[in-house]
Design an enzyme around this catalytic site. Structure first.
Site, PDB file in Angstrom:
ATOM      1  N   ASP A 123       8.781   8.197   3.666  1.00 40.71           N
ATOM      2  CA  ASP A 123       9.131   6.989   4.411  1.00 40.71           C
ATOM      3  C   ASP A 123      10.478   7.228   5.073  1.00 40.71           C
ATOM      4  OD1 ASP A 123       9.384   4.444   5.381  1.00 40.71           O
ATOM      5  OD2 ASP A 123       8.748   3.478   3.509  1.00 40.71           O
ATOM      6  N   ASP A 136       6.390   6.267  11.009  1.00 39.45           N
ATOM      7  CA  ASP A 136       7.462   6.677  10.096  1.00 39.45           C
ATOM      8  C   ASP A 136       7.013   6.847   8.645  1.00 39.45           C
ATOM      9  OD1 ASP A 136       7.048   3.963   9.666  1.00 39.45           O
ATOM     10  OD2 ASP A 136       9.087   3.666   8.976  1.00 39.45           O
ATOM     11  N   GLU A 137       5.723   6.884   8.410  1.00 37.35           N
ATOM     12  CA  GLU A 137       5.253   6.946   7.027  1.00 37.35           C
ATOM     13  C   GLU A 137       4.002   7.798   6.917  1.00 37.35           C
ATOM     14  OE1 GLU A 137       4.351   3.681   4.135  1.00 37.35           O
ATOM     15  OE2 GLU A 137       5.521   2.605   5.619  1.00 37.35           O
TER      16      GLU A 137
END
Length: 487
Positions: free
Chosen positions: A11, A105-106
């Site tokens: 993350d 973003d993950e």
DNA sequence: TCTGGGGTCCTTAGCCCT
DNA sequence: TCTGAGGGCTAAGGACCC
């Protein structure tokens, strides 16, 4: 039986805001808020400095500005975030073929499938190395969670934030989860959280004790069973590399509620065209057309229609959306409109059904027939405008100076200055070089001249139509090697 | 200045068919 | 022919996630 902690969850920390800080040296260490800048915008990401003021994602911008009046408020630049994300995903794919991106973003990574980790020690080493590689490649920090399942790995990365790593040793899961609030578990949002709270269930331990039957009674079969298993630390979902899209949709919230039926119809057609552009770009066609309407009082309704076969024809989608709109009462005003397509076919195909349908229905509705707005119909391209990634159509997002932006029927009618110089966007000046827009209004645009690898730069103000000032692409966050660098 | 945008999944209800 | 159960499909809404 429980596997080694070789599921990794990455993350990126405050991703959009961190990327902006990396790109703009003068913003490092300062509160940065990225999100919609119009009157109805919300926060997408707040930097950790801004969070100290109580600003968090999904908060209305107005509230954020009251809490943190001196923050830098920036419009999101998805081109930049996507390029950083691509680089990070590359690093993940070097670890394993099983990488499941959840967003820009993950992502989850199955380290065991990649043969790079088989126990706690090797998994931890891979995680630490990955964090260092991400920082070297992008200048940004990411937090890593490692555990035997996706759910636990995600919990771990959340605990590790910011800029940390946490590994959950097999056997310790239940004890670790028990004191955590129920909202820790994925799938427990505000509604379920409140539901559980009223039943006296506030921690994951309470949830485990409540028992499956009780949770099924409260929350329904699927949700109840899943939640009870998670509370026990059980989760056997696999990391899935390829996920097919199930639907494509676009929606716009208007700065000012729409009342005029002709305008509403025009916007629906515009959205239909944009939606088809996205649909085609993804190589799909679809069967079910969905119209979404959010009314003045925030009540939301959807209307859908399933065609006889899949289509990617803008005229067909436009007409279906128009028919759906006919059945919706919009008196009182509309704050949001959306058009979506679901029931996607694997790939675009010539659609005889839809074409037949279109042929059967005389094109009366096309050129202004039933009050269609001027200019909307027949826009041949339906191609997505590249530039600002789907955002160009967002009405009035730059409307800050009180101009009646959203009242204009056509997007081109927006103030060109605000359209050209959104806060935070990259520009280049013939004399001063690369910089970014700090603000604009009353015929002026203020630019800060700095680069990701330069010290904080100076600010200069220009006329909005200064011929020496041009919008430009984002610079990379890490200085690219110069021709003379290599020995 | 109350509340974005793009998704996924689940539930419920009605209808049709077997 | 009537009735009921159950499955599949469609439509609508809601919760949740980033």
């Amino acid at each position: 039986m429980r596997a080694a902690p070789t599921i990794l969850h990455l993350d990126m920390d405050a991703f959009y805001a961190s990327a902006e800080q990396a790109a703009k040296p003068s913003l490092r260490g300062k509160p940065v808020i990225v999100g919609g800048l119009g009157p109805r915008g919300v926060v997408a990401t707040a930097s950790y400095e801004a969070r100290r003021f109580g600003v968090h994602s999904a908060m209305p911008m107005g509230q954020a500005r009251r809490l943190c009046p001196n923050g830098a408020y920036l419009f999101p630049r998805f081109t930049l975030y996507r390029s950083v994300s691509d680089r990070v995903m590359e690093l993940l794919r070097a670890l394993s073929p099983l990488v499941e991106p959840l967003s820009l973003d993950e992502a989850f990574v199955d380290l065991e499938a990649g043969g790079v980790a088989f126990d706690s020690a090797s998994a931890r080493a891979v995680g630490e190395r990955l964090r260092a590689e991400i920082r070297a490649a992008t200048g940004l920090s990411g937090s890593v969670g490692l555990a035997g399942s996706k759910m636990l790995a995600k919990v771990a990365s959340e605990e590790a934030k910011p800029d940390g790593l946490m590994l959950i040793e097999p056997g310790t899961e239940r004890a670790l989860l028990a004191p955590m609030p129920v909202r820790t578990l994925p799938g427990v949002g505000p509604a379920t959280g409140e539901h559980l709270r009223r039943a006296g269930i506030t921690t994951v331990g309470d949830l485990a004790e409540a028992g499956e039957d009780e949770l099924v009674r409260m929350l329904g079969r699927s949700h109840g069973v899943a939640l009870h298993r998670m509370a026990l630390g059980l989760d056997d979902r696999a990391v899935v590399a390829e996920r097919d899209a199930k639907s494509v949709s676009v929606e716009d919230t208007f700065d000012v509620d729409l009342h005029d039926r002709v305008r509403i119809r025009f916007e629906v057609q515009r959205l239909a065209d944009r939606c088809v552009g996205r649909l085609r770009a993804s190589g799909h066609s679809g069967r079910t057309i969905v119209l979404k309407v959010r009314r003045y009082d925030f009540s939301t309704l959807t209307r859908s229609e399933t065609l006889r076969g899949p289509t990617d024809d803008p005229a067909v989608v436009r007409e279906a959306a128009g028919r759906l709109l006919d059945g919706v009462d919009t008196t009182g005003g509309v704050r949001l409109l959306g058009v979506g397509v679901s029931g996607l076919a694997d790939y675009t195909q010539e659609d005889l059904f839809a074409q037949t349908l279109a042929a059967e229905q005389p094109p009366a509705a096309e050129p202004g027939g039933s009050g269609g707005a001027p200019g909307a119909s027949g826009s041949p391209g339906a191609s997505e405008v590249p530039g600002f990634l789907g955002l160009p159509g967002v009405p009035g997002i730059f409307g800050v100076s009180g101009a009646p932006v959203a009242a204009e029927p056509v997007q081109e009618a927006e103030s060109p200055a605000e359209r050209r110089w959104p806060a935070g966007s990259d520009v280049r000046h013939a004399l001063y070089g690369p910089g970014w827009v700090q603000g604009s209004g009353i015929g002026r645009v203020t630019v800060r001249f700095e680069q990701p690898w330069s010290p904080p730069g100076r600010v200069r103000t220009f006329l909005v139509d200064d011929p020496e000032l041009e919008p430009s692409d984002p610079l990379p966050l890490i200085e690219p090697p110069q021709p003379g660098d290599v020995a």
